[in-house]
Enzyme design. Structure first.
Site, PDB file in Angstrom:
ATOM      1  N   GLU A 223      10.783  -1.555   6.696  1.00  0.00           N
ATOM      2  CA  GLU A 223      11.916  -0.779   7.185  1.00  0.00           C
ATOM      3  C   GLU A 223      12.880  -0.578   6.006  1.00  0.00           C
ATOM      4  OE1 GLU A 223      13.132   1.015   9.631  1.00  0.00           O
ATOM      5  OE2 GLU A 223      15.028   1.047   8.558  1.00  0.00           O
TER       6      GLU A 223
ATOM      7  N   CYS B 119       7.739  -3.769  15.822  1.00  0.00           N
ATOM      8  CA  CYS B 119       7.393  -2.745  16.818  1.00  0.00           C
ATOM      9  C   CYS B 119       5.952  -2.975  17.293  1.00  0.00           C
ATOM     10  CB  CYS B 119       7.545  -1.351  16.221  1.00  0.00           C
ATOM     11  SG  CYS B 119       9.192  -1.051  15.580  1.00  0.00           S
TER      12      CYS B 119
ATOM     13  N   CYS C 164       7.167  -6.372   7.681  1.00  0.00           N
ATOM     14  CA  CYS C 164       8.356  -5.795   8.310  1.00  0.00           C
ATOM     15  C   CYS C 164       8.875  -6.779   9.351  1.00  0.00           C
ATOM     16  CB  CYS C 164       8.006  -4.465   8.978  1.00  0.00           C
ATOM     17  SG  CYS C 164       9.446  -3.624   9.673  1.00  0.00           S
TER      18      CYS C 164
ATOM     19  N   ASN D 249      -2.104   5.840  16.461  1.00  0.00           N
ATOM     20  CA  ASN D 249      -3.294   5.428  15.719  1.00  0.00           C
ATOM     21  C   ASN D 249      -3.674   4.021  16.150  1.00  0.00           C
ATOM     22  OD1 ASN D 249      -3.633   7.669  13.870  1.00  0.00           O
ATOM     23  ND2 ASN D 249      -1.757   6.971  12.890  1.00  0.00           N
TER      24      ASN D 249
ATOM     25  N   SER E 109      12.575   7.184   6.431  1.00  0.00           N
ATOM     26  CA  SER E 109      12.340   7.016   7.866  1.00  0.00           C
ATOM     27  C   SER E 109      12.836   5.639   8.300  1.00  0.00           C
ATOM     28  CB  SER E 109      10.845   7.149   8.152  1.00  0.00           C
ATOM     29  OG  SER E 109      10.585   6.899   9.516  1.00  0.00           O
TER      30      SER E 109
ATOM     31  N   CYS F  67       2.845  -0.959  15.964  1.00  0.00           N
ATOM     32  CA  CYS F  67       2.722  -0.830  14.510  1.00  0.00           C
ATOM     33  C   CYS F  67       2.009  -2.042  13.916  1.00  0.00           C
ATOM     34  CB  CYS F  67       4.116  -0.679  13.896  1.00  0.00           C
ATOM     35  SG  CYS F  67       4.132  -0.702  12.099  1.00  0.00           S
TER      36      CYS F  67
ATOM     37  N   GLU G 143       0.823  -1.199   0.000  1.00  0.00           N
ATOM     38  CA  GLU G 143       0.000   0.000   0.000  1.00  0.00           C
ATOM     39  C   GLU G 143       0.863   1.258   0.000  1.00  0.00           C
ATOM     40  OE1 GLU G 143      -2.676  -0.312   3.295  1.00  0.00           O
ATOM     41  OE2 GLU G 143      -3.516  -2.181   2.514  1.00  0.00           O
TER      42      GLU G 143
ATOM     43  N   CYS H 293       3.454   8.475   0.560  1.00  0.00           N
ATOM     44  CA  CYS H 293       4.150   7.622   1.524  1.00  0.00           C
ATOM     45  C   CYS H 293       4.266   6.238   0.904  1.00  0.00           C
ATOM     46  CB  CYS H 293       3.290   7.618   2.794  1.00  0.00           C
ATOM     47  SG  CYS H 293       3.842   6.508   4.055  1.00  0.00           S
TER      48      CYS H 293
ATOM     49  N   CYS I  53      -0.175   6.600   9.411  1.00  0.00           N
ATOM     50  CA  CYS I  53       1.127   6.019   9.740  1.00  0.00           C
ATOM     51  C   CYS I  53       0.983   4.720  10.494  1.00  0.00           C
ATOM     52  CB  CYS I  53       1.882   6.947  10.664  1.00  0.00           C
ATOM     53  SG  CYS I  53       2.656   8.247   9.809  1.00  0.00           S
TER      54      CYS I  53
ATOM     55  N   SER J 207      12.769   6.942  13.920  1.00  0.00           N
ATOM     56  CA  SER J 207      11.641   6.685  14.814  1.00  0.00           C
ATOM     57  C   SER J 207      12.177   6.478  16.222  1.00  0.00           C
ATOM     58  CB  SER J 207      10.868   5.455  14.337  1.00  0.00           C
ATOM     59  OG  SER J 207      10.285   5.745  13.093  1.00  0.00           O
ATOM     60  N   LEU J 208      12.035   7.504  17.045  1.00  0.00           N
ATOM     61  CA  LEU J 208      12.615   7.467  18.391  1.00  0.00           C
ATOM     62  C   LEU J 208      11.637   6.831  19.381  1.00  0.00           C
ATOM     63  CD1 LEU J 208      15.301   8.541  19.646  1.00  0.00           C
ATOM     64  CD2 LEU J 208      13.944  10.446  20.527  1.00  0.00           C
TER      65      LEU J 208
HETATM   66  N1  SAH Z   1      10.039   1.392   9.353  1.00  0.00           N
HETATM   67  C1  SAH Z   1      10.243   2.785   9.282  1.00  0.00           C
HETATM   68  C2  SAH Z   1       9.264   3.496   8.375  1.00  0.00           C
HETATM   69  C3  SAH Z   1       7.844   3.024   8.415  1.00  0.00           C
HETATM   70  S1  SAH Z   1       6.987   3.264   9.940  1.00  0.00           S
HETATM   71  C4  SAH Z   1      10.230   3.400  10.673  1.00  0.00           C
HETATM   72  O1  SAH Z   1       9.908   2.707  11.629  1.00  0.00           O
HETATM   73  O2  SAH Z   1      10.609   4.565  10.778  1.00  0.00           O
HETATM   74  C5  SAH Z   1       6.568   4.980   9.770  1.00  0.00           C
HETATM   75  C6  SAH Z   1       6.268   5.719  11.069  1.00  0.00           C
HETATM   76  O3  SAH Z   1       4.993   5.328  11.580  1.00  0.00           O
HETATM   77  C7  SAH Z   1       7.261   5.461  12.178  1.00  0.00           C
HETATM   78  O4  SAH Z   1       7.762   6.687  12.654  1.00  0.00           O
HETATM   79  C8  SAH Z   1       6.460   4.759  13.249  1.00  0.00           C
HETATM   80  O5  SAH Z   1       6.964   5.073  14.505  1.00  0.00           O
HETATM   81  C9  SAH Z   1       5.055   5.273  12.979  1.00  0.00           C
HETATM   82  N2  SAH Z   1       3.986   4.405  13.450  1.00  0.00           N
HETATM   83  C10 SAH Z   1       3.951   3.066  13.376  1.00  0.00           C
HETATM   84  N3  SAH Z   1       2.802   2.601  13.902  1.00  0.00           N
HETATM   85  C11 SAH Z   1       2.086   3.672  14.299  1.00  0.00           C
HETATM   86  C12 SAH Z   1       0.807   3.826  14.910  1.00  0.00           C
HETATM   87  N4  SAH Z   1       0.030   2.788  15.185  1.00  0.00           N
HETATM   88  N5  SAH Z   1       0.395   5.083  15.174  1.00  0.00           N
HETATM   89  C13 SAH Z   1       1.162   6.155  14.869  1.00  0.00           C
HETATM   90  N6  SAH Z   1       2.366   6.056  14.284  1.00  0.00           N
HETATM   91  C14 SAH Z   1       2.835   4.833  13.996  1.00  0.00           C
HETATM   92 FE1  SF4 Z   2       8.593  -1.854  10.894  1.00  0.00          FE
HETATM   93 FE2  SF4 Z   2       8.604   0.831  11.103  1.00  0.00          FE
HETATM   94 FE3  SF4 Z   2       6.461  -0.617  11.822  1.00  0.00          FE
HETATM   95 FE4  SF4 Z   2       8.648  -0.712  13.314  1.00  0.00          FE
HETATM   96  S1  SF4 Z   2       7.370   1.096  12.943  1.00  0.00           S
HETATM   97  S2  SF4 Z   2       7.424  -2.483  12.665  1.00  0.00           S
HETATM   98  S3  SF4 Z   2      10.206  -0.601  11.742  1.00  0.00           S
HETATM   99  S4  SF4 Z   2       7.291  -0.441   9.770  1.00  0.00           S
END
Ligand code: SAH
Ligand code: SF4
Length: 344
Positions: free
Chosen positions: A162, A115, A111, A292, A193, A118, A91, A104, A335, A216-217
């Site tokens: 990622e 996390c 992935c 989210n 990112s 996510c 997507e 995006c 996101c 992504s901190l």
């Molecule tokens: N893997 C990479 C890029 C894709 S994730 C990364 O982790 O940076 C893109 C962004 O979405 C990241 O900053 C992540 O922290 C954020 N994200 C993931 N799940 C989310 C959620 N449920 N709500 C809000 N932001 C989220």
């Molecule tokens: Fe992968 Fe980014 Fe989601 Fe973490 S936040 S699981 S690195 S897509």
């Protein structure tokens, strides 16, 4: 077996043309039709000889993805669902803002990083995307919106996957995006990112590529970050910050720190203080992303007031902090909510 033409490196494309005794200007012609224009079929390219168009068609696919669904949220965000030749689906989300139109894109199907907050991370890893598949998301969406008289302005590698875990293909796609001869995006308009893969960040530092890097901190101490992001066990905060310190940021650029705000977990005044200490000496801006929620997720979305309060604490400490509005929530295009799914 036909191949996707955009998966060929420039050298491979040159070699292929040379084998066929094609004149050298064919390369520029082809790059124009493949990347600068919105070509629909090889046969529709007007200034190539018919025999050459037939050869291209015999050997290559022009697109490695096909759009299979499109969904628009009330806020104007559009989610595109694409299918690859092997049936895998990815997507992309098109996010309209005042004077920007940002796409995006995904870099993997699923992935590996897992996390906890996510949705993509919860569903595991299926495969890497090729450079052609990453680029086709941009090219197909660009074509669709150009047909409406609009132009894509920004690309962010922030969809499924990622990007630095698929280093070669993501980098090749990035170079093509900013290449003068290809998609011609300004390096200021392309953001990658990452979850914080340190060896790859170090490698990226040596590429001489002037893109915008987002990290992504999401937490300010190792205990919390490891509980949220398993990769932190391998690459803890101090080492991550050290890698950023050594990263050659060009003039006037700064890192973007993405920070998903999880209710009751990472937005206290103490967190603001720790974050400030962590990034001391680094040029950063912080993007707060209110979590989210998705079905089955163990976290809660903070209230608007809580996010504003955290922002105020960070700003008081001199950190430029923005709140990223959640877009496209109703259609799971926000996101972290992009995900592979069967059907649709
Ligand atoms: N893997 C990479 C890029 C894709 S994730 C990364 O982790 O940076 C893109 C962004 O979405 C990241 O900053 C992540 O922290 C954020 N994200 C993931 N799940 C989310 C959620 N449920 N709500 C809000 N932001 C989220
Ligand atoms: Fe992968 Fe980014 Fe989601 Fe973490 S936040 S699981 S690195 S897509």
């Amino acid at each position: 077996m036909r191949r996707s033409i955009k998966n060929l490196t420039r050298e491979e494309l040159v070699a292929w043309l040379t084998e066929r005794n094609e004149p050298t200007y064919r390369l520029d012609q082809l790059e124009g039709w493949l990347y600068r224009k919105d070509t629909v079929t090889f046969q529709s390219i007007p200034n190539l000889p018919k025999t050459f168009r037939n050869e291209l068609e015999k050997e290559f696919f022009l697109y490695s993805l096909e759009e299979v669904a499109r969904e628009e949220a009330p806020d104007g965000t559009i989610k595109f669902l694409f299918q690859a030749k092997d049936g895998e689906r990815v997507e992309s989300a098109l996010i309209p803002e005042r004077n920007r139109l940002t796409l995006c894109v995904s870099t993997q199907v699923g992935c590996r990083m897992g996390c906890r907050f996510c949705l993509t991370g919860q569903e595991g890893f299926r495969r890497n995307l090729t450079r052609g598949e990453i680029l086709d998301q941009v090219l197909l969406v660009r074509g669709a919106i150009r047909a409406q008289g609009r132009e894509l302005t920004n690309v962010v590698f922030m969809g499924m996957g990622e990007p630095l875990d698929n280093y070669e293909e993501s980098l090749a796609a990035l170079r093509t995006l900013i290449s003068e001869r290809r998609l011609k995006f300004s390096h200021r308009k392309v953001t990658l990112s990452t979850v914080g893969l340190i060896p790859q960040i170090r490698r990226l530092a040596g590429e001489g590529l002037d893109l915008t890097l987002a990290i992504s901190l999401n937490a300010t101490d190792n205990k919390t970050r490891s509980a949220l992001m398993p990769i932190n066990h391998q690459y803890p905060l101090e080492e991550l910050i050290d890698a950023l310190m050594k990263y050659p940021l060009t003039h006037r650029k700064r890192f973007t720190l993405e920070y998903v705000v999880l209710k009751g977990i990472n937005h206290s005044p103490k967190n603001a203080q720790k974050l400030t200490q962590l990034v001391r000496g680094l040029r950063v801006k912080v993007n707060l992303i209110p979590f989210n929620p998705f079905p089955g997720s163990p976290f809660q979305r903070p209230s608007e007031g809580e996010v504003l309060e955290f922002q105020a604490h960070l700003r008081q400490r001199g950190i430029s902090t923005f709140i990223r509005k959640s877009r496209g929530q109703g259609i799971l295009a926000a996101c972290g909510l992009l995900r592979w799914k069967e059907g649709t």
